[in-house]
Design a protein around this motif. Sequence first.
Motif, PDB file in Angstrom:
ATOM      1  N   LEU A   1       0.808  -1.220   0.000  1.00  0.00           N
ATOM      2  CA  LEU A   1       0.000   0.000   0.000  1.00  0.00           C
ATOM      3  C   LEU A   1       0.840   1.268   0.000  1.00  0.00           C
ATOM      4  CD1 LEU A   1      -2.692  -1.159   2.601  1.00  0.00           C
ATOM      5  CD2 LEU A   1      -2.819  -1.259   0.098  1.00  0.00           C
ATOM      6  N   ASN A   2       2.106   1.124  -0.316  1.00  0.00           N
ATOM      7  CA  ASN A   2       3.033   2.258  -0.433  1.00  0.00           C
ATOM      8  C   ASN A   2       3.151   3.093   0.836  1.00  0.00           C
ATOM      9  OD1 ASN A   2       3.653   1.642  -3.161  1.00  0.00           O
ATOM     10  ND2 ASN A   2       1.765   2.654  -3.794  1.00  0.00           N
ATOM     11  N   GLU A   3       3.032   2.461   1.995  1.00  0.00           N
ATOM     12  CA  GLU A   3       3.259   3.169   3.255  1.00  0.00           C
ATOM     13  C   GLU A   3       4.747   3.148   3.560  1.00  0.00           C
ATOM     14  OE1 GLU A   3       0.789   1.413   6.242  1.00  0.00           O
ATOM     15  OE2 GLU A   3      -1.062   1.963   5.205  1.00  0.00           O
ATOM     16  N   ASN A   4       5.210   4.150   4.302  1.00  0.00           N
ATOM     17  CA  ASN A   4       6.636   4.207   4.590  1.00  0.00           C
ATOM     18  C   ASN A   4       7.012   3.264   5.727  1.00  0.00           C
ATOM     19  OD1 ASN A   4       5.633   5.543   6.810  1.00  0.00           O
ATOM     20  ND2 ASN A   4       6.975   7.304   6.627  1.00  0.00           N
ATOM     21  N   ALA A   5       8.272   2.846   5.706  1.00  0.00           N
ATOM     22  CA  ALA A   5       8.805   1.946   6.735  1.00  0.00           C
ATOM     23  C   ALA A   5       9.833   2.730   7.549  1.00  0.00           C
ATOM     24  CB  ALA A   5       9.433   0.720   6.102  1.00  0.00           C
ATOM     25  N   SER A   6       9.355   3.715   8.284  1.00  0.00           N
ATOM     26  CA  SER A   6      10.260   4.533   9.074  1.00  0.00           C
ATOM     27  C   SER A   6      10.822   3.746  10.249  1.00  0.00           C
ATOM     28  CB  SER A   6       9.520   5.772   9.594  1.00  0.00           C
ATOM     29  OG  SER A   6       8.515   5.380  10.505  1.00  0.00           O
ATOM     30  N   LEU A   7      11.933   4.208  10.773  1.00  0.00           N
ATOM     31  CA  LEU A   7      12.553   3.545  11.912  1.00  0.00           C
ATOM     32  C   LEU A   7      11.612   3.468  13.111  1.00  0.00           C
ATOM     33  CD1 LEU A   7      15.034   2.173  13.125  1.00  0.00           C
ATOM     34  CD2 LEU A   7      15.879   4.442  13.744  1.00  0.00           C
ATOM     35  N   PRO A   8      10.912   4.560  13.480  1.00  0.00           N
ATOM     36  CA  PRO A   8       9.969   4.444  14.606  1.00  0.00           C
ATOM     37  C   PRO A   8       8.868   3.411  14.373  1.00  0.00           C
ATOM     38  CG  PRO A   8      10.402   6.743  14.128  1.00  0.00           C
ATOM     39  CD  PRO A   8      11.027   5.943  13.015  1.00  0.00           C
ATOM     40  N   LYS A   9       8.382   3.309  13.140  1.00  0.00           N
ATOM     41  CA  LYS A   9       7.334   2.321  12.836  1.00  0.00           C
ATOM     42  C   LYS A   9       7.879   0.905  12.997  1.00  0.00           C
ATOM     43  CE  LYS A   9       4.249   2.791   9.469  1.00  0.00           C
ATOM     44  NZ  LYS A   9       3.644   2.843   8.124  1.00  0.00           N
ATOM     45  N   VAL A  10       9.060   0.653  12.463  1.00  0.00           N
ATOM     46  CA  VAL A  10       9.667  -0.677  12.559  1.00  0.00           C
ATOM     47  C   VAL A  10       9.941  -1.027  14.022  1.00  0.00           C
ATOM     48  CG1 VAL A  10      11.719  -2.054  11.980  1.00  0.00           C
ATOM     49  CG2 VAL A  10      10.629  -0.614  10.232  1.00  0.00           C
ATOM     50  N   LEU A  11      10.501  -0.088  14.769  1.00  0.00           N
ATOM     51  CA  LEU A  11      10.769  -0.345  16.187  1.00  0.00           C
ATOM     52  C   LEU A  11       9.478  -0.580  16.964  1.00  0.00           C
ATOM     53  CD1 LEU A  11      13.636   2.214  16.942  1.00  0.00           C
ATOM     54  CD2 LEU A  11      13.812  -0.275  16.680  1.00  0.00           C
ATOM     55  N   GLY A  12       8.450   0.177  16.662  1.00  0.00           N
ATOM     56  CA  GLY A  12       7.161  -0.001  17.329  1.00  0.00           C
ATOM     57  C   GLY A  12       6.578  -1.375  17.083  1.00  0.00           C
ATOM     58  N   VAL A  13       6.630  -1.838  15.836  1.00  0.00           N
ATOM     59  CA  VAL A  13       6.113  -3.171  15.514  1.00  0.00           C
ATOM     60  C   VAL A  13       6.939  -4.234  16.233  1.00  0.00           C
ATOM     61  CG1 VAL A  13       5.838  -4.857  13.648  1.00  0.00           C
ATOM     62  CG2 VAL A  13       5.045  -2.509  13.331  1.00  0.00           C
ATOM     63  N   LEU A  14       8.249  -4.069  16.268  1.00  0.00           N
ATOM     64  CA  LEU A  14       9.094  -5.038  16.974  1.00  0.00           C
ATOM     65  C   LEU A  14       8.771  -5.072  18.464  1.00  0.00           C
ATOM     66  CD1 LEU A  14      12.543  -4.487  15.216  1.00  0.00           C
ATOM     67  CD2 LEU A  14      10.988  -6.439  14.975  1.00  0.00           C
ATOM     68  N   LEU A  15       8.504  -3.920  19.055  1.00  0.00           N
ATOM     69  CA  LEU A  15       8.136  -3.884  20.471  1.00  0.00           C
ATOM     70  C   LEU A  15       6.799  -4.574  20.725  1.00  0.00           C
ATOM     71  CD1 LEU A  15       9.276  -0.278  21.437  1.00  0.00           C
ATOM     72  CD2 LEU A  15      10.218  -2.438  22.294  1.00  0.00           C
TER      73      LEU A  15
END
Length: 106
Positions: free
Chosen positions: A78-92
Amino acid sequence: MVYLTLAAAITAEIIGTMLMNQSDGFSRLWPSLGTLACYLLAFTLLAQTLKTMEVGVAYAIWSGAGTAVVAVIGVLFLNENASLPKVLGVLLVVGGGALLNLGGAH
């Protein structure tokens, strides 16, 4: 068996969320009906899961896995960005669900 039921609930919730995205604010009939059907199925399966699994653990896994998969689908399709905060949030979120599971899902 309880993990299969929970996995099915998670899958139904993910499909329902993707259909909700396609429903255009519930203005398109078929994606809207699909959203409702998938969420009804997801909650029914989650309720069955809660017969044998603690609610805190089941809900953490259900919501965490759904959040993580929907975020990945958003980035990949869906062409959403994969920012560092988003990736870290999902990992948490995933890590928290795993810790809850290790601490008492049985």
